[in-house]
Design a protein around this motif. Structure first.
Motif, short mmCIF file in Angstrom:
data_model
loop_
_atom_site.label_atom_id
_atom_site.label_comp_id
_atom_site.label_asym_id
_atom_site.label_seq_id
_atom_site.Cartn_x
_atom_site.Cartn_y
_atom_site.Cartn_z
N LEU A 164 0.89 -1.15 0.12
CA LEU A 164 -0.26 0.12 -0.35
C LEU A 164 1.04 1.35 0.01
N TYR A 165 1.76 0.92 0.65
CA TYR A 165 3.03 2.23 0.91
C TYR A 165 3.70 2.65 -0.79
N PHE A 166 4.00 1.71 -1.34
CA PHE A 166 4.21 1.78 -2.19
C PHE A 166 3.42 2.28 -3.44
N ILE A 167 1.92 1.84 -3.89
CA ILE A 167 0.83 1.61 -4.27
C ILE A 167 0.51 3.71 -3.71
N LEU A 168 0.79 4.19 -2.33
CA LEU A 168 0.45 5.61 -2.11
C LEU A 168 1.12 6.34 -3.52
N LYS B 50 2.56 11.26 -8.79
CA LYS B 50 2.01 11.32 -10.38
C LYS B 50 1.08 12.54 -9.96
N SER B 51 -0.02 12.55 -9.23
CA SER B 51 -0.59 14.28 -8.90
C SER B 51 -0.06 15.24 -9.18
N SER B 52 -0.60 16.11 -9.17
CA SER B 52 -0.81 17.36 -10.14
C SER B 52 0.21 17.98 -8.79
N HIS B 53 1.11 19.11 -8.68
CA HIS B 53 1.96 19.64 -7.01
C HIS B 53 1.53 21.17 -7.12
N GLU B 54 1.74 21.81 -6.41
CA GLU B 54 2.03 23.22 -6.11
C GLU B 54 3.27 23.55 -4.93
N GLU B 55 3.66 24.72 -4.60
CA GLU B 55 4.83 25.35 -4.28
C GLU B 55 4.46 25.75 -3.12
N ILE B 56 5.19 25.60 -1.82
CA ILE B 56 5.47 26.72 -1.03
C ILE B 56 6.01 26.62 -0.53
N LYS B 57 7.36 27.92 -0.28
CA LYS B 57 7.76 28.50 -0.11
C LYS B 57 8.00 28.25 1.60
N VAL B 58 9.35 27.77 1.99
CA VAL B 58 9.72 27.38 3.74
C VAL B 58 10.47 28.59 3.88
N VAL B 59 9.89 29.55 5.25
CA VAL B 59 9.86 29.52 5.93
C VAL B 59 11.00 29.30 7.41
N GLN C 109 6.91 15.84 0.27
CA GLN C 109 7.57 16.87 -0.95
C GLN C 109 8.45 15.57 -2.75
N LYS C 110 8.21 16.64 -3.79
CA LYS C 110 8.30 15.93 -4.90
C LYS C 110 9.43 15.35 -4.95
N ILE C 111 10.24 14.41 -4.80
CA ILE C 111 11.49 14.62 -5.37
C ILE C 111 11.68 14.75 -6.74
N THR C 112 12.50 15.87 -6.01
CA THR C 112 13.67 16.54 -7.55
C THR C 112 14.76 15.43 -7.65
N GLU C 113 15.10 15.12 -9.49
CA GLU C 113 16.23 15.09 -9.47
C GLU C 113 18.02 15.16 -9.69
#
Length: 187
Positions: free
Chosen positions: A63-67, A73-82, A183-187
């Motif tokens: 389930l972890y890997f399916i999740l 693959k979902s769309s992402h948004e951006e958050i600025k870390v303060v 967090q979306k992993i960036t390569e």
């Protein structure tokens, strides 16, 4: 979808307990006094509780890997870390409060099984309603960190991340639940 994600996170949070209970309930009386194997069918019957926990372990990890695949693959948004607040101390509290008391559980009668299921239901309800995602030791075992951050709009968010968070950096994240992001992993 959000409730499903919370339920999945709750189920996988107990993988360490499933391992402990698997070994605790393992019956090693697989040989007769004449040193003959009792047979596969009898061995499976003797170890039905351990098999149930093995299925829970395999199912939870699957389930972890399916999740992960669905969410990533979902769309992402951006958050600025303060501001960043790490929560590693929460794991020890979780282990002491939610894992250790279960070690003595018995599954020998239907009453014990039913009471354990009821207890897990209540814990699941509390986990979901109180955002106990911060105390998910299984995510830590998979290499994740769980941090509270404040974004540029002065709102607190919880980010599950593998890569380090840095002040002033903008993170690509996938919204999981109310204020929990992956967090979306960036390569």
């Amino acid at each position: 979808m959000r409730l499903t994600i919370q339920i999945l996170l709750f189920v996988i949070s107990y993988v360490p307990l499933y391992f402990i209970l698997f070994f605790q309930n393992l019956n090693d009386k697989l040989w007769t006094k004449a040193n003959e194997f009792i047979g596969i069918k009898e061995a499976l019957i003797l170890n039905k509780v351990s098999l149930a926990f093995l299925i829970l372990i395999i199912g939870s990890v699957s389930l972890y890997f399916i999740l992960y695949k669905i969410v990533i693959k979902s769309s992402h948004e951006e958050i600025k870390v303060v501001r960043i607040q790490d929560n590693h101390a929460e794991h020890l509290s979780y282990l002491a409060t939610y894992i250790l008391p279960f070690i003595g559980l018995k599954f020998d009668t239907w009453q014990n099984i039913l009471s354990t299921v009821a207890l897990f239901y209540i814990l699941g309800h509390i986990y979901i309603k109180t955002n106990l995602i911060l105390t998910n030791p299984t995510l830590t075992l998979f290499g994740y960190h769980i941090s509270k951050i404040e974004n540029d709009k002065e709102k607190m968010k919880i980010i599950i991340h593998k890569q380090a968070l840095k002040k002033g950096q903008t993170e690509k994240v996938v919204h999981l639940t109310s204020n929990v992001y992956l967090q979306k992993i960036t390569e």
